[in-house]
Scaffold this motif. Sequence first.
Motif, mmCIF file in Angstrom:
data_model
loop_
_atom_site.group_PDB
_atom_site.id
_atom_site.type_symbol
_atom_site.label_atom_id
_atom_site.label_comp_id
_atom_site.label_asym_id
_atom_site.label_seq_id
_atom_site.Cartn_x
_atom_site.Cartn_y
_atom_site.Cartn_z
ATOM 1 N N LEU A 132 0.837 -1.196 0.000
ATOM 2 C CA LEU A 132 0.000 0.000 0.000
ATOM 3 C C LEU A 132 0.873 1.248 0.000
ATOM 4 N N VAL A 133 0.338 2.305 -0.591
ATOM 5 C CA VAL A 133 1.067 3.570 -0.677
ATOM 6 C C VAL A 133 0.187 4.686 -0.122
ATOM 7 N N ILE A 134 0.717 5.428 0.840
ATOM 8 C CA ILE A 134 0.036 6.606 1.375
ATOM 9 C C ILE A 134 0.747 7.836 0.834
ATOM 10 N N GLU A 135 0.033 8.664 0.109
ATOM 11 C CA GLU A 135 0.598 9.882 -0.475
ATOM 12 C C GLU A 135 -0.321 11.063 -0.190
ATOM 13 N N HIS A 136 0.289 12.192 0.195
ATOM 14 C CA HIS A 136 -0.467 13.423 0.468
ATOM 15 C C HIS A 136 -1.571 13.171 1.497
ATOM 16 N N GLY A 137 -1.291 12.260 2.426
ATOM 17 C CA GLY A 137 -2.234 11.996 3.497
ATOM 18 C C GLY A 137 -3.424 11.161 3.102
ATOM 19 N N GLU A 138 -3.380 10.524 1.933
ATOM 20 C CA GLU A 138 -4.499 9.739 1.454
ATOM 21 C C GLU A 138 -4.063 8.330 1.052
ATOM 22 N N LEU A 139 -5.011 7.388 1.119
ATOM 23 C CA LEU A 139 -4.793 6.025 0.644
ATOM 24 C C LEU A 139 -5.825 5.740 -0.432
ATOM 25 N N LYS A 140 -5.353 5.336 -1.600
ATOM 26 C CA LYS A 140 -6.245 5.046 -2.722
ATOM 27 C C LYS A 140 -6.683 3.592 -2.655
ATOM 28 N N VAL A 141 -7.962 3.364 -2.871
ATOM 29 C CA VAL A 141 -8.498 2.006 -2.888
ATOM 30 C C VAL A 141 -8.016 1.276 -4.133
ATOM 31 N N ARG A 142 -7.750 -0.012 -3.993
ATOM 32 C CA ARG A 142 -7.282 -0.802 -5.122
ATOM 33 C C ARG A 142 -8.362 -0.907 -6.204
ATOM 34 N N GLU A 143 -7.926 -0.758 -7.455
ATOM 35 C CA GLU A 143 -8.830 -0.958 -8.583
ATOM 36 C C GLU A 143 -8.890 -2.444 -8.925
ATOM 37 N N GLY A 144 -9.895 -2.825 -9.690
ATOM 38 C CA GLY A 144 -10.016 -4.218 -10.095
ATOM 39 C C GLY A 144 -10.994 -4.968 -9.231
ATOM 40 N N PRO A 145 -11.248 -6.229 -9.568
ATOM 41 C CA PRO A 145 -12.276 -7.012 -8.872
ATOM 42 C C PRO A 145 -11.896 -7.370 -7.441
ATOM 43 N N GLY A 146 -12.902 -7.478 -6.588
ATOM 44 C CA GLY A 146 -12.684 -7.866 -5.201
ATOM 45 C C GLY A 146 -12.017 -6.778 -4.396
ATOM 46 N N LEU A 147 -11.175 -7.197 -3.468
ATOM 47 C CA LEU A 147 -10.443 -6.264 -2.615
ATOM 48 C C LEU A 147 -9.065 -5.916 -3.154
ATOM 49 N N GLY A 148 -8.598 -6.643 -4.138
ATOM 50 C CA GLY A 148 -7.264 -6.396 -4.682
ATOM 51 C C GLY A 148 -6.157 -6.938 -3.806
ATOM 52 N N ILE A 149 -6.466 -7.983 -3.022
ATOM 53 C CA ILE A 149 -5.469 -8.585 -2.124
ATOM 54 C C ILE A 149 -4.681 -9.642 -2.891
ATOM 55 N N ALA A 150 -3.410 -9.362 -3.120
ATOM 56 C CA ALA A 150 -2.524 -10.348 -3.735
ATOM 57 C C ALA A 150 -1.441 -10.684 -2.712
ATOM 58 N N VAL A 151 -1.552 -11.852 -2.111
ATOM 59 C CA VAL A 151 -0.595 -12.275 -1.085
ATOM 60 C C VAL A 151 0.647 -12.853 -1.755
ATOM 61 N N ASP A 152 1.819 -12.406 -1.296
ATOM 62 C CA ASP A 152 3.081 -12.934 -1.791
ATOM 63 C C ASP A 152 3.274 -14.339 -1.210
ATOM 64 N N PRO A 153 3.293 -15.380 -2.055
ATOM 65 C CA PRO A 153 3.391 -16.745 -1.514
ATOM 66 C C PRO A 153 4.674 -17.010 -0.750
ATOM 67 N N GLU A 154 5.767 -16.373 -1.138
ATOM 68 C CA GLU A 154 7.035 -16.581 -0.431
ATOM 69 C C GLU A 154 6.981 -15.968 0.959
ATOM 70 N N ARG A 155 6.395 -14.790 1.066
ATOM 71 C CA ARG A 155 6.259 -14.168 2.390
ATOM 72 C C ARG A 155 5.327 -14.990 3.273
#
Length: 367
Positions: A336-359
């Motif tokens: 996630l990126v916070i810029e100018h005091g704001e957080l932009k919601v992910r575009e695309g279907p669902g919540l936009g959660i892509a979990v890194d399998p290695e992590r």
Amino acid sequence: MKISRVEAIPYAIPYRKPLAFASGAVATADHVLVRVHTDDGVVGQADAPPRPFTYGETPTSIRSVVTELFAPAIEGLSILDREQVRGRLERTVGNPVAKAAVDMAVWDAIGQTLGASVTELLGGFTDRVRVSHMVGFAEPAAMVAEAERVRDTYGITVFKVKVGRRPYRLDVDVCRALRAGLGDDVELYVDGNRGWTASESARALAEMADLGLTMAEELCPADDVLGRRWLVQQSPIPFFADESVARPGEVTRELLSGAATGISLKTSRTGFTTSQRLVGLCEGLGVEVVVGNQIDTQVGSLCSAAFAAAYELTSRRAAELSNFLDMTDDLLADPLVIEHGELKVREGPGLGIAVDPERLERYRLDT
């Protein structure tokens, strides 16, 4: 579109420094990643952050209730049967964080299946929200330095200050230092996590009357029924309920009894389905809402942001979305990126959660 399997994966990621407050402290994100699989290959995901000092849940209890009670109850249902899912989860008393994670994972699966973002499905009011940063217990100079760093790096100008220590003047001094160090352009509000009595709270608010605080949250316990009402009646600023309003009935009780004038809504506690009810209830009563933080990871913060952006009411105040900045790592493949005091919601279907399998493999605790 039927639910075929529900997973609960425990994992642990350390914080760079503990976040301390009146009811406890958190040094490691000992959380549970909940996954709802469908028979057509979609996987919805959400995070469950246990807070034993608030709700009594632990990573072990969340994993157990999700796999042993919730999964058998909802497997075979369509992901569109949200009310049936909610009803079957509610057969089990308590366990709000576990229920919320299952609910949000179902919504993620719905969005992916229908090709729409969860924010759009919920209401689609905006695509970004202002961010509030939560500052935990420390000496005044350290708390000012942290707030200055967050402001200068991320453009955040709204800060939630943890209070509730004894003597209460420790926190009065901190708030004075923050106001002096940050200036008048920064918004400050306080959260006591039930640490003070009603009389201590009244004295503290009186001594901070010149600081321009915008609200106070859970300064004393909800069980202090008369003291809390007495405090709210004389409070010069709005009084928001948090831990005391984990269910719709509790929201009604606190607001109509005069024990609070606003609520903190946390999707990690009420998911999306119940949170919708709370938004409608508060709109009907003319009550303000702040979207709160359960010391969430980026996965949890993404869920909170998706909901906060969906409605006008929840997007009016800055949402508490930034405490993942204090973590040493996270599960998201695309941070996630916070810029100018704001957080932009992910575009695309669902919540936009892509979990890194290695992590996930590195931090999970069940292998």
